[in-house]
Design an enzyme around this catalytic site. Structure first.
Site, PDB file in Angstrom:
ATOM      1  N   ASN A 149      46.838  54.992  45.264  1.00 29.49           N
ATOM      2  CA  ASN A 149      48.278  55.077  46.216  1.00 29.49           C
ATOM      3  C   ASN A 149      49.482  54.561  45.313  1.00 29.49           C
ATOM      4  O   ASN A 149      49.058  52.786  44.931  1.00 29.49           O
ATOM      5  CB  ASN A 149      47.971  53.558  47.197  1.00 29.49           C
ATOM      6  N   HIS A 199      45.741  49.874  41.029  1.00 29.12           N
ATOM      7  CA  HIS A 199      44.623  50.379  41.213  1.00 29.12           C
ATOM      8  C   HIS A 199      43.445  50.878  41.434  1.00 29.12           C
ATOM      9  O   HIS A 199      44.474  52.395  42.194  1.00 29.12           O
ATOM     10  CB  HIS A 199      43.609  49.357  41.985  1.00 29.12           C
ATOM     11  N   GLY A 206      51.340  54.665  51.100  1.00 32.48           N
ATOM     12  CA  GLY A 206      50.068  53.303  51.540  1.00 32.48           C
ATOM     13  C   GLY A 206      48.987  52.368  50.189  1.00 32.48           C
ATOM     14  O   GLY A 206      48.446  52.254  50.765  1.00 32.48           O
TER      15      GLY A 206
END
Ligand code: AMP
Ligand code: ZN
Length: 125
Positions: A98, A111, A104
């Site tokens: 994301n 990550h 989002g």
């Protein structure tokens, strides 16, 4: 290029930097010189692991074309795929990155979500 806003210094307010430094205790499923992996606190599937660089890189758009960045990105994906197999996800898994508010992203330390253990659907919400 693209690195002006990315100091790569640990951000004292970043929850993932705190996890990397051990300030928030977490069980690492994988720990290398460059990255760590740990279970997501709010799993969206039977397996839901986060793979993060130790460096505080805000998101994937902050990577440059230099060799160091390319190697780090490649390592993140390679290690995620290797971990997926270790976690018995031979039948398939999903890697999600994301990026930014519309993407989002809620934690602004890059990550990879490694999600598996159930049938995924498409399109994602
Ligand atoms: P994203 O929405 O892509 O930025 O993902 C951030 C993820 O971090 C979410 O799936 C959260 O559940 C997860 N998360 C937030 N805080 C923690 C924490 N302390 N330990 C593990 N996972 C966390
Ligand atoms: Zn961070």
């Amino acid at each position: 290029m693209g690195l002006e806003s990315n100091t790569r210094q640990p951000d004292p307010d970043c929850i993932f930097c705190k996890i990397v430094k051990g300030e928030i205790p977490s069980k690492f499923l994988l720990e290398t010189e460059d990255l760590v992996a740990f279970n997501d606190i709010s799993p969206q599937a039977p397996t839901h692991v986060l793979i993060i660089p130790r460096q505080h890189v805000k998101d994937i758009s902050k990577f440059s074309s230099n060799q160091e960045d390319k190697t780090l990105l490649g390592t993140l994906f390679q290690q995620a795929a290797e971990l997926a197999l270790k976690l018995n996800l031979e039948s398939g898994f999903r890697l999600v990155v994301n990026t930014g508010d519309d993407g989002g992203q809620t934690v602004h330390h890059l990550h990879l979500h490694l999600i598996g253990g159930r049938q995924m659907t498409w399109p994602p919400g």
